[in-house]
Design a protein around this motif. Sequence first.
Motif, PDB file in Angstrom:
ATOM      1  N   ASN A 192     -15.422 -18.688   7.182  1.00 14.07           N
ATOM      2  CA  ASN A 192     -14.461 -18.091   8.118  1.00 14.07           C
ATOM      3  C   ASN A 192     -13.296 -19.118   8.020  1.00 14.07           C
ATOM      4  OD1 ASN A 192     -12.937 -16.620  10.118  1.00 14.07           O
ATOM      5  ND2 ASN A 192     -14.311 -17.438  11.892  1.00 14.07           N
TER       6      ASN A 192
ATOM      7  N   ASN B  43      -7.761 -15.246   7.996  1.00 16.50           N
ATOM      8  CA  ASN B  43      -7.026 -14.901   9.241  1.00 16.50           C
ATOM      9  C   ASN B  43      -5.774 -15.712   9.546  1.00 16.50           C
ATOM     10  OD1 ASN B  43      -9.294 -12.935   9.809  1.00 16.50           O
ATOM     11  ND2 ASN B  43     -10.350 -14.791   9.511  1.00 16.50           N
TER      12      ASN B  43
ATOM     13  N   SER C  80      -8.378 -20.937  20.939  1.00 15.32           N
ATOM     14  CA  SER C  80      -9.037 -19.648  20.841  1.00 15.32           C
ATOM     15  C   SER C  80      -9.697 -19.704  19.611  1.00 15.32           C
ATOM     16  CB  SER C  80      -7.891 -18.406  20.793  1.00 15.32           C
ATOM     17  OG  SER C  80      -7.003 -18.476  22.126  1.00 15.32           O
TER      18      SER C  80
ATOM     19  N   ARG D  70     -13.413 -20.273  19.736  1.00 19.17           N
ATOM     20  CA  ARG D  70     -14.222 -19.074  19.992  1.00 19.17           C
ATOM     21  C   ARG D  70     -14.609 -18.174  19.183  1.00 19.17           C
ATOM     22  NH1 ARG D  70     -11.413 -20.693  24.780  1.00 19.17           N
ATOM     23  NH2 ARG D  70      -9.738 -18.891  24.186  1.00 19.17           N
ATOM     24  N   GLN D  71     -13.841 -18.407  18.028  1.00 21.00           N
ATOM     25  CA  GLN D  71     -13.841 -17.471  16.591  1.00 21.00           C
ATOM     26  C   GLN D  71     -14.816 -17.791  15.590  1.00 21.00           C
ATOM     27  OE1 GLN D  71     -11.850 -14.454  15.718  1.00 21.00           O
ATOM     28  NE2 GLN D  71     -11.701 -14.452  18.300  1.00 21.00           N
TER      29      GLN D  71
END
Length: 576
Positions: free
Chosen positions: A361, A377, A395, A398-399
């Motif tokens: 990710n 992303n 943020s 938390r992804q």
Amino acid sequence: MPQEKYLKLGELLIRENVITPEQLNKAIAIQRQDGGRIGEILVKLGAVKEEEFIVILSKQLSIPYYSFGSGRLKPALDQELEKLIPKDFAGKNVVLPLARNLKSITCAMFDPLDLILLDNLRKITSCEINPVLATRSDIIRAINDFYGRFTLLEEAISSSGGGADSGAMEITGDSGTGREDELTLDKLIARAEEAPVVKLVDLIIRQAIAERASDIHIEPFKDKTSLRYRIDGKLYEIPPPAKHLHLPIISRIKILAKLDIAEKRLPQDGAFTVKTEGRIIDLRISSLPTIYGEKIVMRILDRGKTLMDFHQLGFDQHQVEIFHSALKTAWGLIFLTGPTGSGKTTTLYAALNEIKNPTKNIVTIEDPVEYRLDGINQVQVKPEIGLTFATALRSFLRQDPDVMLVGEVRDLETAEICMRSALTGHLVLSTLHTNDAPSAINRLLDIGVEPYLLTPTLILVVAQRLARKLCPNCKEAYEPTPEQLGGIKLKTDLIYKPKGCLECNQIGYRGRICISEFLLVNEEIKELISQKASYLRLRDVAKKLGMQTLFESGIKKVEEGTTSLEEVLSVAIGGD
């Protein structure tokens, strides 16, 4: 004389078994009756294909053949060739000026044996003519491309009108009535939407894309407007529009970028997208108020541009191995450093492209997002709504990320979040603005990063610059004198310098390549970080451990014949 010349041309084609004597006689008969050139007549008769005719003629006469698709039928920049050979003459005689060198000019011609045309060219240019061959259709297409921008410019100037009325249109904001401001603004919008201005802005953008420009500068001065393209890191002046067209052009660009055309006192940023020849091009717009009006800079970003790998960027095999090893690390921090325009973002994208796969990710926070990457992303910074590097990084945690890219570390808060993210099991890539790799460590310590955070997280610092590559078609070998070397030691006697040809628009360079230094953070470097060692101490130890400096990397490219000594001296930090 002309008839004898054409017979010679026909004999060449007969000897090559391209046409028969009967076909030549028929063409000569038509020429005697209707006039025209024997080659064109043979093509019209179907006796020979246009390209086949030119290729054979090129071999027989030992004159180079240029096709439109090769990109060679592109006149040189900044030589005012459109004034040397006017469009009417070029179109009527199917001849295109390509480059001027002192008292000679290279021209693309369909029939280089036309002695009358050659003589006329010598008279109007006062130059010797160096012909190259191209098909008639390719020359006409190239003529339309080259002279088209000047025709549109003249059309824009004449259609927009000159004189006091055009030059006096301004938005001052100080009329006192409000009504005049509204009227002036309406007129400005109307002028910006006029067909000539729309065509002119379109032309400026399309020409910049065709010239491989990275930026377009439109600048107002007291008595003129300046238009410049940045190509391979250097700015080149382009024939500019008239001064009175500056306001409509700026307004047109601001309308496209959805900026406030009434606001001329404050800088503004915007963007829009164009599509040309199947390519989608993003343009980032920045306006800046100056004493003579607004300056606009347009950054050109090609979405379809293929990402290059580390070798294509210019890293040598040892550096590529270091980079690959660092990217395989499960967690840690990798910094790229260098001034604006040194290719840091391109290298970061190449790194992400190397490691992306469905099992990872990857998230990025950028300002701005320059290229779209599939499978990653990407987030755009928006400070006006509170989306900063720091808030986005919080943020991200938390992804469930594996890899994070931070466009730039600008402050202590962002730096500390990057360090803590690396400590908690993430690979973090980011950039800094420093001159070389060792100074990146000092910069982080100076903004307040504690050594206990930096020591366990920092893996690699890469400093880089972009040097222009010598045009492979025209670079010249020479043996530098001791004065030229100035004490620099080379491993070769011969190096190369730029010359200039049609391929590179007489510049001598085409494209750019990285020169770089890699600071691999080992135990000895970590100990120096803990001690808050000076820049000089860090640099000396890094060199003893095998770090190749920017200058040394550049000299290696000089020895390989990739770039010139002068280019390396202009972009790299001296010393060894």
